[in-house]
Design an enzyme around this catalytic site. Structure first.
Site, mmCIF file in Angstrom:
data_model
loop_
_atom_site.group_PDB
_atom_site.id
_atom_site.type_symbol
_atom_site.label_atom_id
_atom_site.label_comp_id
_atom_site.label_asym_id
_atom_site.label_seq_id
_atom_site.Cartn_x
_atom_site.Cartn_y
_atom_site.Cartn_z
ATOM 1 N N ARG A 224 0.848 -1.187 0.000
ATOM 2 C CA ARG A 224 0.000 0.000 0.000
ATOM 3 C C ARG A 224 0.881 1.232 0.000
ATOM 4 O O ARG A 224 2.005 1.206 0.536
ATOM 5 C CB ARG A 224 -0.903 0.007 1.239
ATOM 6 N N HIS A 272 -1.477 0.983 -9.798
ATOM 7 C CA HIS A 272 -2.161 0.009 -8.929
ATOM 8 C C HIS A 272 -2.811 -1.123 -9.736
ATOM 9 O O HIS A 272 -4.022 -1.349 -9.671
ATOM 10 C CB HIS A 272 -3.213 0.719 -8.058
HETATM 11 P P1 NDP Z 1 -1.936 -11.749 3.916
HETATM 12 O O1 NDP Z 1 -2.816 -11.220 4.984
HETATM 13 O O2 NDP Z 1 -2.211 -13.110 3.362
HETATM 14 O O3 NDP Z 1 -0.425 -11.755 4.412
HETATM 15 C C1 NDP Z 1 0.139 -10.716 5.146
HETATM 16 C C2 NDP Z 1 1.573 -11.082 5.492
HETATM 17 O O4 NDP Z 1 2.177 -9.961 6.147
HETATM 18 C C3 NDP Z 1 1.669 -12.266 6.457
HETATM 19 O O5 NDP Z 1 2.791 -13.051 6.137
HETATM 20 C C4 NDP Z 1 1.873 -11.572 7.814
HETATM 21 O O6 NDP Z 1 2.590 -12.364 8.764
HETATM 22 C C5 NDP Z 1 2.735 -10.396 7.383
HETATM 23 N N1 NDP Z 1 2.655 -9.316 8.363
HETATM 24 C C6 NDP Z 1 1.566 -8.642 8.811
HETATM 25 N N2 NDP Z 1 1.921 -7.713 9.712
HETATM 26 C C7 NDP Z 1 3.268 -7.820 9.873
HETATM 27 C C8 NDP Z 1 4.220 -7.157 10.685
HETATM 28 N N3 NDP Z 1 3.867 -6.184 11.528
HETATM 29 N N4 NDP Z 1 5.515 -7.529 10.574
HETATM 30 C C9 NDP Z 1 5.891 -8.521 9.726
HETATM 31 N N5 NDP Z 1 5.042 -9.201 8.944
HETATM 32 C C10 NDP Z 1 3.738 -8.846 9.004
HETATM 33 O O7 NDP Z 1 -1.951 -10.665 2.751
HETATM 34 P P2 NDP Z 1 -1.757 -10.900 1.175
HETATM 35 O O8 NDP Z 1 -0.482 -11.602 0.939
HETATM 36 O O9 NDP Z 1 -2.976 -11.482 0.575
HETATM 37 O O10 NDP Z 1 -1.689 -9.402 0.646
HETATM 38 C C11 NDP Z 1 -0.717 -8.528 1.140
HETATM 39 C C12 NDP Z 1 -1.022 -7.122 0.715
HETATM 40 O O11 NDP Z 1 -0.762 -6.945 -0.680
HETATM 41 C C13 NDP Z 1 -2.487 -6.682 0.836
HETATM 42 O O12 NDP Z 1 -2.815 -6.340 2.138
HETATM 43 C C14 NDP Z 1 -2.559 -5.532 -0.122
HETATM 44 O O13 NDP Z 1 -2.208 -4.378 0.592
HETATM 45 C C15 NDP Z 1 -1.491 -5.841 -1.149
HETATM 46 N N6 NDP Z 1 -2.053 -6.151 -2.468
HETATM 47 C C16 NDP Z 1 -1.777 -5.286 -3.492
HETATM 48 C C17 NDP Z 1 -2.234 -5.532 -4.750
HETATM 49 C C18 NDP Z 1 -1.853 -4.648 -5.871
HETATM 50 O O14 NDP Z 1 -2.395 -4.774 -6.977
HETATM 51 N N7 NDP Z 1 -0.896 -3.756 -5.689
HETATM 52 C C19 NDP Z 1 -3.082 -6.699 -5.047
HETATM 53 C C20 NDP Z 1 -3.283 -7.573 -3.910
HETATM 54 C C21 NDP Z 1 -2.785 -7.287 -2.672
HETATM 55 P P3 NDP Z 1 2.010 -13.767 9.314
HETATM 56 O O15 NDP Z 1 2.143 -14.738 8.165
HETATM 57 O O16 NDP Z 1 2.877 -14.108 10.451
HETATM 58 O O17 NDP Z 1 0.570 -13.506 9.687
HETATM 59 C C1 OXD Z 2 -6.126 -5.596 -3.463
HETATM 60 C C2 OXD Z 2 -5.580 -4.628 -4.425
HETATM 61 O O1 OXD Z 2 -6.027 -5.360 -2.259
HETATM 62 O O2 OXD Z 2 -5.932 -4.704 -5.621
HETATM 63 O O3 OXD Z 2 -6.653 -6.635 -3.904
HETATM 64 O O4 OXD Z 2 -4.783 -3.779 -4.051
#
Ligand code: NDP
Ligand code: OXD
Length: 309
Positions: A224, A272
């Site tokens: 983000r 994005h």
């Molecule tokens: P998930 O919720 O599946 O995974 C989040 C990961 O981040 C987990 O491994 C979690 O750790 C880790 N995490 C959370 N907080 C912390 C912290 N404080 N310190 C270290 N690690 C942390 O999310 P997704 O993989 O599905 O998606 C990630 C992000 O990607 C979304 O939230 C979105 O913002 C972004 N996104 C962007 C897109 C785009 O087009 N640009 C499209 C899709 C997503 P743990 O495994 O231990 O819980």
């Molecule tokens: C999502 C994105 O969160 O597109 O899926 O950023």
């Protein structure tokens, strides 16, 4: 009871999603906001960039599905009553799209694709060597991080995945904790942010992290916009740590025309689009959770509202 889709400004997509939902589950009643009937009938909402104040106007609301992976707009909504569950809509197409984007960003940077594009315009044949493997630190090892790590590993990169829990995955080095992050960052040729936006992760891509990055390395932010301290990046690029940044997400979207990132020679911008939500795949995930809600079964991709993701 009814499922309401709220995708302001994306009404065509909303109508297509409604049609796909009715195909996947013939019994489902779907409305597309703002055309709604009695608010008391709304039991589930699918939302992206929903208007503030909307979610507390449905007295029988039980579940909200984000139309995508990120949920900061829902977790941070003070109008979402406490007892309402949140789920994410994450299908394999979203994770595959993200993997493709990051592998391409890393390949373009390592091989200097931009230079070849310019060379082609000038009819210049100038092959250049590139390093055969890079070390990539992935911040976030969730659904996106895992897919990206596997794809990078498959083309020969060393992957170090950093997460909150340090969850272990095959063929990747998996680590946790700020101290360990400080140890692995100086090894990274590439750092990719795939974290959710929470109070803990906001601004994580800032001065302190950049100081630990290798000179000439690559930063990719697909999490983000608010993960990045924008002014810190401009100063860091001037010092060469990182040497280049690929940015798909921004604090303000669309990125304002006057923003200095647009013309910065060491920044590559995409609007994005790293991974897009496919309405058909999304319809299957949403219908599955609708059916689970009706049957009182555990929901898929449920968000822990206290953790923020
Ligand atoms: P998930 O919720 O599946 O995974 C989040 C990961 O981040 C987990 O491994 C979690 O750790 C880790 N995490 C959370 N907080 C912390 C912290 N404080 N310190 C270290 N690690 C942390 O999310 P997704 O993989 O599905 O998606 C990630 C992000 O990607 C979304 O939230 C979105 O913002 C972004 N996104 C962007 C897109 C785009 O087009 N640009 C499209 C899709 C997503 P743990 O495994 O231990 O819980
Ligand atoms: C999502 C994105 O969160 O597109 O899926 O950023």
């Amino acid at each position: 009871m009814t499922l309401l889709i709220v995708l302001p400004g994306r009404e065509d997509e909303a109508r297509r999603l409604a049609a796909d939902l009715r195909t996947v589950d013939r019994g489902i009643e779907v409305w597309v906001w703002p055309e709604i009937g009695d608010p008391k009938d709304v039991e589930m909402v699918v939302a992206s960039r929903h208007p503030r104040g909307l979610l507390d106007s449905f007295p029988n609301l039980r579940l909200v599905a984000a139309f995508g992976a990120g949920v900061e707009h829902l977790v941070g909504d003070p109008d979402l009553p406490e007892g309402v569950d949140i789920v994410r809509t994450v299908d394999s197409a979203l994770a595959n799209g993200m993997a493709e984007y990051v592998v391409a960003a890393v390949a373009d940077w390592r091989r200097g694709t931009k230079v070849y594009l310019r060379d082609q315009e000038l009819g210049r044949w100038r092959p250049r060597a590139y390093a055969f493997s890079s070390t990539v630190v992935l911040l976030g090892m969730g659904r996106m991080g895992l897919a990206v790590g596997q794809a990078l590993g498959a083309v020969g990169h060393r992957v170090i995945g950093w997460s909150r829990s340090g969850r272990i995955f095959d063929d990747m080095e998996c680590v946790a904790g700020r101290k360990v992050l400080e140890e692995v960052l100086p090894q990274a040729d590439v750092v990719v942010c795939l974290l959710p936006l929470t109070p803990d992760t906001e601004g994580i891509l800032g001065h302190e992290l950049f100081l630990l990055m290798k000179e000439g390395s690559l930063l990719v932010n697909v999490g983000r916009g608010a993960h990045l301290a924008e002014d810190d990046l401009i100063s860091a690029l001037a010092e060469g740590r990182p040497g280049h940044a690929v940015l798909d997400v921004f604090r303000e979207e669309p990125l304002p025309a006057s923003h200095p990132f647009w013309k910065h020679p060491a920044i590559t911008i995409t609007p994005h689009v790293a991974a897009l939500t496919d309405p058909r795949g999304a319809a299957e995930c949403i219908a599955e959770n609708w059916q689970r809600l009706q049957a009182g079964e555990p929901l898929l991709d449920r968000v822990d509202r206290s953790q923020g993701y």
